[in-house]
Write a protein that holds these residues in place. Structure first.
Motif, short mmCIF file in Angstrom:
data_model
loop_
_atom_site.label_atom_id
_atom_site.label_comp_id
_atom_site.label_asym_id
_atom_site.label_seq_id
_atom_site.Cartn_x
_atom_site.Cartn_y
_atom_site.Cartn_z
N GLU A 112 0.83 -1.21 0.00
CA GLU A 112 0.00 0.00 0.00
C GLU A 112 0.86 1.26 0.00
N THR A 113 0.51 2.25 -0.84
CA THR A 113 1.09 3.58 -0.74
C THR A 113 0.02 4.48 -0.12
N PRO A 114 0.29 5.05 1.06
CA PRO A 114 -0.77 5.82 1.73
C PRO A 114 -1.06 7.15 1.03
N SER A 115 -2.23 7.70 1.33
CA SER A 115 -2.61 9.01 0.84
C SER A 115 -1.85 10.08 1.63
N VAL A 116 -1.67 11.29 1.04
CA VAL A 116 -0.94 12.36 1.73
C VAL A 116 -1.68 12.75 3.02
N MET A 117 -3.01 12.92 2.89
CA MET A 117 -3.79 13.33 4.06
C MET A 117 -4.75 12.20 4.45
N GLU A 118 -5.06 12.15 5.75
CA GLU A 118 -6.06 11.19 6.25
C GLU A 118 -7.20 12.04 6.81
N LEU A 119 -8.24 12.24 6.00
CA LEU A 119 -9.33 13.12 6.41
C LEU A 119 -10.63 12.35 6.56
N VAL A 120 -11.53 12.94 7.36
CA VAL A 120 -12.91 12.45 7.45
C VAL A 120 -13.80 13.62 7.09
N ARG A 121 -14.60 13.46 6.04
CA ARG A 121 -15.48 14.55 5.60
C ARG A 121 -16.86 14.41 6.22
N LEU A 122 -17.30 15.49 6.85
CA LEU A 122 -18.67 15.58 7.33
C LEU A 122 -19.35 16.59 6.41
N ALA A 123 -20.06 16.11 5.39
CA ALA A 123 -20.65 16.98 4.38
C ALA A 123 -22.09 17.30 4.78
N PHE A 124 -22.48 18.54 4.58
CA PHE A 124 -23.78 18.97 5.10
C PHE A 124 -24.83 19.08 4.00
N PRO A 125 -25.84 18.21 4.07
CA PRO A 125 -26.97 18.35 3.15
C PRO A 125 -27.57 19.75 3.29
N ARG A 126 -28.09 20.29 2.21
CA ARG A 126 -28.58 21.68 2.23
C ARG A 126 -30.00 21.76 2.81
N ARG A 127 -30.16 22.60 3.81
CA ARG A 127 -31.48 22.91 4.41
C ARG A 127 -32.14 21.71 5.09
N VAL A 128 -31.35 20.75 5.56
CA VAL A 128 -31.92 19.52 6.10
C VAL A 128 -31.87 19.47 7.63
N TYR A 129 -30.72 19.81 8.19
CA TYR A 129 -30.54 19.72 9.63
C TYR A 129 -30.56 21.10 10.27
N THR A 130 -30.98 21.14 11.54
CA THR A 130 -31.08 22.41 12.27
C THR A 130 -29.92 22.51 13.27
N GLN A 131 -29.87 23.64 13.96
CA GLN A 131 -28.75 23.86 14.87
C GLN A 131 -28.66 22.80 15.97
N SER A 132 -29.81 22.29 16.45
CA SER A 132 -29.72 21.29 17.52
C SER A 132 -29.11 19.99 16.99
N HIS A 133 -29.37 19.68 15.72
CA HIS A 133 -28.68 18.52 15.14
C HIS A 133 -27.17 18.73 15.16
N PHE A 134 -26.78 19.98 14.87
CA PHE A 134 -25.33 20.25 14.83
C PHE A 134 -24.73 20.28 16.23
N ASP A 135 -25.51 20.73 17.22
CA ASP A 135 -25.00 20.66 18.60
C ASP A 135 -24.79 19.20 19.00
N TYR A 136 -25.74 18.38 18.60
CA TYR A 136 -25.62 16.93 18.86
C TYR A 136 -24.36 16.38 18.18
N LEU A 137 -24.16 16.80 16.93
CA LEU A 137 -22.97 16.35 16.18
C LEU A 137 -21.69 16.72 16.94
N ILE A 138 -21.64 17.96 17.40
CA ILE A 138 -20.44 18.42 18.12
C ILE A 138 -20.23 17.57 19.38
#
Ligand code: F0G
Length: 457
Positions: free
Chosen positions: A396-422
């Motif tokens: 295996e040749t590893p990738s330069v960065m090891e990232l995890v993307r949290l992509a946000f659907p548009r107009r779907v979740y509210t602030q309390s969902h994001f507080d929960y996420l945090i």
């Protein structure tokens, strides 16, 4: 300053099924520790992608009822065409069912084996469509764009020196077009400045190489230009978008992002010879040029969605959500790609889990921990997705960065969902030292992240 609120009320709801950690452990195990294989109903907050996952407005749903399903020359097509033309200025406009359909037609019509296509960063479907016809996809991002800790304002910019070098090396005759992707999804959703686009256009022009914009998140990019680029504050997002497109000879688009719809794309250009080729392939694989793989009702929803994506309240709210999450995580010392991008927050899994080597996929460890802690689904952008495996030796040749993307659907979740996420991310952060890496137990020969099986180490 008052709280920036969601600029909408909610008229229709979808249930989120509660689950316990024990249930999630069972589901993840059944999915071979790959969250792509977990059923959506077993996810609490789904941040796998911002593509096609947005909520449409009442105006869009109302417009759908006007859908004219005539095979040729429908009223809905005319609305789609005039909206796209007003924003982009393109002479020839073709609807496609999604972005990669436009990419496949583009590559099929204009490329041959050995051609080289520069881009700030190719998205994986763009790269795959270019490589499928034997051409070479080159990523020419600035060094800033590859450094998660750099806070430069336009980390999606293309490196002009690298572009010059690629042209010198391969010759303009082998470069049928150059591309620029706004915003730069593969590099953290980072924007490209108008100044950079102009400079890229000028450089390509000197060599008679046309420029194509991958416009998936053009409205988010216009917002960043308005906020961050000198002299742009007093312009509307539409004016900025119009100027961006005025620099391009053609454009591909996934309307599942800034079209604010669940399906759709476009392929546009000014050149008649290109348009003739695109039209022929479109008819072959997508549909008649006035619907191109979409229903009349989809064209209606897109015509409304494109305008809504350029509304200042909408962009302000969307960006405020991401800034809010990013600042809360940064306050706690949780490592993310900075500054936060336009459609996602990217956790830096390498810095989050320094005790897990790339060979044990820290991004997968983090994705799975987030799911177990709170039913949050993100996606690994690291050595599983971008790492290279030698098919003979298994090395295996590893990738330069090891990232995890949290992509946000548009107009779907509210602030309390994001507080929960945090809260969920903080919980995983607290016990990060106890997290273990993963091993691949089964994998297909390409695009392995979708279907690979993992086992925790
Ligand atoms: N270009 C970019 C920059 C993209 O982000 C995507 C899709 C495409 C092209 C292809 O469009 O999916 O409509 O065929 N990105 C999604 C994502 C899938 O999750 O980032 P598509």
């Amino acid at each position: 300053m008052k709280t920036i609120i969601e600029p909408f009320r909610i008229k229709m709801t979808e249930p989120i099924k509660p689950s316990t950690r024990a249930q999630r452990e069972e589901k993840l195990k059944a999915a071979h520790n790959n969250v792509f294989l977990v059923d959506a109903e077993d996810v609490t907050i789904d941040l796998l992608t911002d593509s096609g996952t947005g909520a449409m407005s009442a105006q869009q749903w109302a417009a759908m009822m006007l859908g004219d399903e005539s095979y040729a020359g429908s009223i809905s097509w005319k609305k789609f065409e005039s909206t796209v033309r007003d924003i982009t200025g393109f002479k020839y406009i073709f609807p496609t069912h999604q972005g990669r359909a436009a990419e496949r037609i583009l590559a099929g019509a204009l490329l041959k084996a050995g051609n080289v296509i520069p881009n700030n960063s190719h998205f994986d479907t763009t790269r795959a469509n270019i490589e499928f016809v034997g051409a070479i996809a080159e990523d020419l991002l600035t060094d800033d764009g590859k450094n998660p800790a750099s806070t430069a304002p336009f980390k999606g910019n293309m490196d002009l020196g690298k572009l010059e070098a690629v042209i010198a090396k391969h010759g303009a005759e082998n470069i049928p077009f150059g591309m620029i992707t706004v915003t730069n999804n593969s590099g953290g959703g980072q924007p490209v400045s108008l100044a950079n686009m102009k400079a890229v256009k000028e450089l390509l022009n000197r060599h008679n190489i046309p420029l194509i914009i991958d416009a998936c998140r053009f409205a988010e990019n216009a917002y960043f230009i308005q906020q961050r680029e000198e002299g742009q504050k007093n312009r509307t997002l539409t004016e900025i978008a119009q100027e961006m497109f005025s620099l391009a000879d053609a454009s591909t688009m996934s309307l599942k992002k800034d079209g604010l719809v669940n399906i759709g794309g476009w392929l546009c250009c000014h050149n008649e010879a290109w348009a003739d080729k695109f039209r022929n392939l479109l008819i072959l694989t997508e549909g008649f040029p006035t619907y191109g793989g979409l229903a009349g009702r989809d064209l209606e929803a897109i015509a409304v969605g494109l305008r809504e994506a350029l509304e200042p309240d909408y962009q302000e709210y969307r960006n405020a959500t991401i800034r809010y999450i990013a600042s809360r995580l940064t306050e706690r010392g949780i490592p993310i790609v900075k500054p936060a991008g336009g459609h996602a927050v990217f956790l830096d899994a390498k810095a989050f889990l320094p005790h897990i080597p790339s060979s044990e996929f820290p991004g997968i460890a983090l994705v799975n921990a987030l799911y177990l802690a709170g039913g949050v689904r993100g996606v690994e952008l690291g050595s599983v997705m971008f790492g290279k495996r030698n098919p003979e030796t298994g090395e295996e040749t590893p990738s330069v960065m090891e990232l995890v993307r949290l992509a946000f659907p548009r107009r779907v979740y509210t602030q309390s969902h994001f507080d929960y996420l945090i809260e969920v991310i903080e919980e995983v952060w607290e016990k990060r030292d106890s997290l273990k890496g993963a091993r691949i137990t089964k994998q297909p020969p390409f695009l392995r992240h979708f279907t690979a099986h993992f086992s925790p180490i």
